[in-house]
Motif scaffolding. Structure first.
Motif, PDB file in Angstrom:
ATOM      1  N   ASP A 108      78.361   1.248  52.191  1.00  0.00           N
ATOM      2  CA  ASP A 108      79.158   1.667  53.239  1.00  0.00           C
ATOM      3  C   ASP A 108      80.750   1.353  52.477  1.00  0.00           C
ATOM      4  N   PRO A 109      81.688   2.483  52.691  1.00  0.00           N
ATOM      5  CA  PRO A 109      83.123   2.064  51.926  1.00  0.00           C
ATOM      6  C   PRO A 109      83.989   1.227  53.123  1.00  0.00           C
ATOM      7  N   GLY A 110      83.205   1.100  54.274  1.00  0.00           N
ATOM      8  CA  GLY A 110      84.209   0.423  55.360  1.00  0.00           C
ATOM      9  C   GLY A 110      85.047   1.119  56.100  1.00  0.00           C
ATOM     10  N   LEU A 111      85.093   2.387  55.831  1.00  0.00           N
ATOM     11  CA  LEU A 111      86.033   3.351  56.450  1.00  0.00           C
ATOM     12  C   LEU A 111      85.285   4.763  56.945  1.00  0.00           C
ATOM     13  N   VAL A 128      83.849   6.917  41.052  1.00  0.00           N
ATOM     14  CA  VAL A 128      83.579   5.879  42.272  1.00  0.00           C
ATOM     15  C   VAL A 128      81.925   5.800  42.338  1.00  0.00           C
ATOM     16  N   LEU A 129      81.372   4.539  42.391  1.00  0.00           N
ATOM     17  CA  LEU A 129      79.845   4.509  42.447  1.00  0.00           C
ATOM     18  C   LEU A 129      79.725   4.022  44.052  1.00  0.00           C
ATOM     19  N   PRO A 130      78.973   4.816  44.685  1.00  0.00           N
ATOM     20  CA  PRO A 130      79.149   4.580  46.076  1.00  0.00           C
ATOM     21  C   PRO A 130      77.723   3.907  46.597  1.00  0.00           C
ATOM     22  N   LEU A 131      77.513   2.762  46.373  1.00  0.00           N
ATOM     23  CA  LEU A 131      76.422   2.155  46.695  1.00  0.00           C
ATOM     24  C   LEU A 131      76.444   1.377  48.110  1.00  0.00           C
ATOM     25  N   GLY A 161      85.144  -1.522  50.235  1.00  0.00           N
ATOM     26  CA  GLY A 161      84.020  -1.664  50.902  1.00  0.00           C
ATOM     27  C   GLY A 161      82.706  -2.041  49.781  1.00  0.00           C
ATOM     28  N   GLU A 162      81.782  -1.162  50.028  1.00  0.00           N
ATOM     29  CA  GLU A 162      80.529  -1.312  49.212  1.00  0.00           C
ATOM     30  C   GLU A 162      80.664  -0.202  47.956  1.00  0.00           C
ATOM     31  N   TRP A 163      81.769   0.577  47.939  1.00  0.00           N
ATOM     32  CA  TRP A 163      81.983   1.249  46.995  1.00  0.00           C
ATOM     33  C   TRP A 163      82.812   0.644  45.783  1.00  0.00           C
ATOM     34  N   ALA A 217      88.211   7.266  53.530  1.00  0.00           N
ATOM     35  CA  ALA A 217      87.773   6.576  52.291  1.00  0.00           C
ATOM     36  C   ALA A 217      88.008   7.553  51.147  1.00  0.00           C
ATOM     37  N   LEU A 218      87.764   9.018  51.236  1.00  0.00           N
ATOM     38  CA  LEU A 218      88.164   9.708  50.365  1.00  0.00           C
ATOM     39  C   LEU A 218      89.554  10.158  49.994  1.00  0.00           C
TER      40      LEU A 218
END
Length: 362
Positions: A131-134, A126-129, A109-111, A139-140
């Motif tokens: 929504d991971p889309g999950l 991880v750079l979580p900028l 996603g956006e990670w 996601a983790l």
């Protein structure tokens, strides 16, 4: 604090305000403080079972029993800086990420999942900028599997203390028993005053880190992977692995990606240099790192000389603002950078997955 028309303190926040920045006053804890009241400002990250959790600017979480509240209100985002360059958290996060590139990355996603054979947390987290889309737990799970496939512990890099930072994600990770390791801060300032601090004579600038520069650099395990992360080699030769620069936030304004410079002050007696430094020019930003001085030669202004020389070169390439990262407990570096006109923009943290052993600092 919020005061009613009758002069009484009022609690004007509820559990519906989770995610907002608040200011609260609570009764002091007997035996812990002599003050009758204690004030806390930060992001309200949860309000469950009669307990508020507020994450302060430095990333520390404060638990406050609802019964101890005497006042509370929503407050605006952290006030704009009164000096130095204006910048959003996301802009700085992307600039910092481009200055310390992994050798492998993948989007969720956006990670961005980043790996570099374990060389520094910044290149292996991880750079979580966005929504991971999950859902977060899914996601983790993907994150842990991705790093496990590479023989690495999973880390998530988060930030606190500025508008748009990730206090809520920090709280969710802590609830899932992820361990926060090493708090550092990203500081920013104007570039020209750094260049004006001192004469930059005696500093050698190069596009590559030679053996002498590496002899002063204090990292362990300087492998080929580490050299790639540093950006050693031909200028502008390193970009976003397995993803385009556009996905990582765009190219430097000067075109072709960030521009890397290494500075060396040769030793008068031979051997490892007296001082070194590294600078990455990326559009309007110049990022300073790896500023190290021979312990026997400290407090002689060598760090300032190195940074002034790098700042002059960055100005020539069109940069106007500067950033750097400093660990929270490094009092000497913080005093040096404050004297140069830098100040903290936000704090950042690395959260390690449950059950995994730690990695190299930063």
């Amino acid at each position: 604090m919020e005061i009613s028309a009758t002069g009484r303190l009022v609690v004007r926040i509820t559990a519906a305000d989770v995610g907002k920045r608040v200011s609260v006053r609570r009764l002091g804890e007997p035996g812990v403080t002599h003050e009758k009241f204690t004030d806390t400002v930060g992001v309200l990250t949860s309000w469950d079972d009669g307990v508020l959790l507020i994450t302060r600017r430095d990333g520390q979480s404060v638990r406050i029993p609802e019964s101890a509240l005497v006042a509370g209100k929503i407050v605006p985002p952290a006030p704009a800086r009164r000096r130095g360059p204006a910048a959003s958290y996301e802009e700085l996060a992307r600039v910092a990420a481009r200055a310390w590139r992994p050798t492998e990355s993948e989007r969720l996603g956006e990670w961005e999942l980043r790996a570099a054979s374990g060389f520094t947390r910044r290149a292996n987290s991880v750079l979580p900028l966005g929504d991971p889309g999950l859902p977060l737990d899914e996601a983790l799970t993907v994150v842990r599997r991705w790093y496990g496939d590479r023989g690495l512990p999973a880390y998530v890099q988060t930030a606190t203390g500025a508008e748009g930072t990730q206090e809520l994600l920090c709280a969710e990770l802590e609830r899932r028993a992820w361990t926060r390791e090493v708090t550092a801060e990203l500081w920013i300032g104007a570039l020209a005053p750094v260049a004006d601090l001192t004469e930059a004579g005696g500093v050698v600038l190069s596009r590559e880190a030679d053996d002498a520069w590496l002899a002063r650099y204090q990292r362990k395990g300087m492998s080929e992977v580490a050299l790639k992360v540093l950006g050693c080699g031909s200028p502008r030769s390193w970009g976003s692995p397995r993803s385009s620069e556009a996905e990582s936030g765009g190219e430097a304004e000067s075109g072709g990606g960030p521009s890397v410079w290494f500075a060396t002050v040769p030793s008068e007696t031979g051997g490892a240099p007296a001082a070194i430094g590294r600078c990455v020019v990326d559009g309007r930003w110049a990022g300073f790192a790896a500023v190290e001085v021979d312990p026997a030669l400290r407090r002689r202004g060598l760090a300032t000389t190195v940074m002034a020389a790098l700042a002059l070169r960055a100005l020539d390439e069109g940069a106007s603002a500067a950033w750097l990262q400093v660990e929270a407990e490094n009092a000497g570096a913080r005093a040096l950078y404050a004297g140069m006109g830098f100040s903290a923009h936000h704090a950042y943290h690395h959260y390690r997955e449950p059950g995994a052993s730690g990695a190299e600092r930063w």
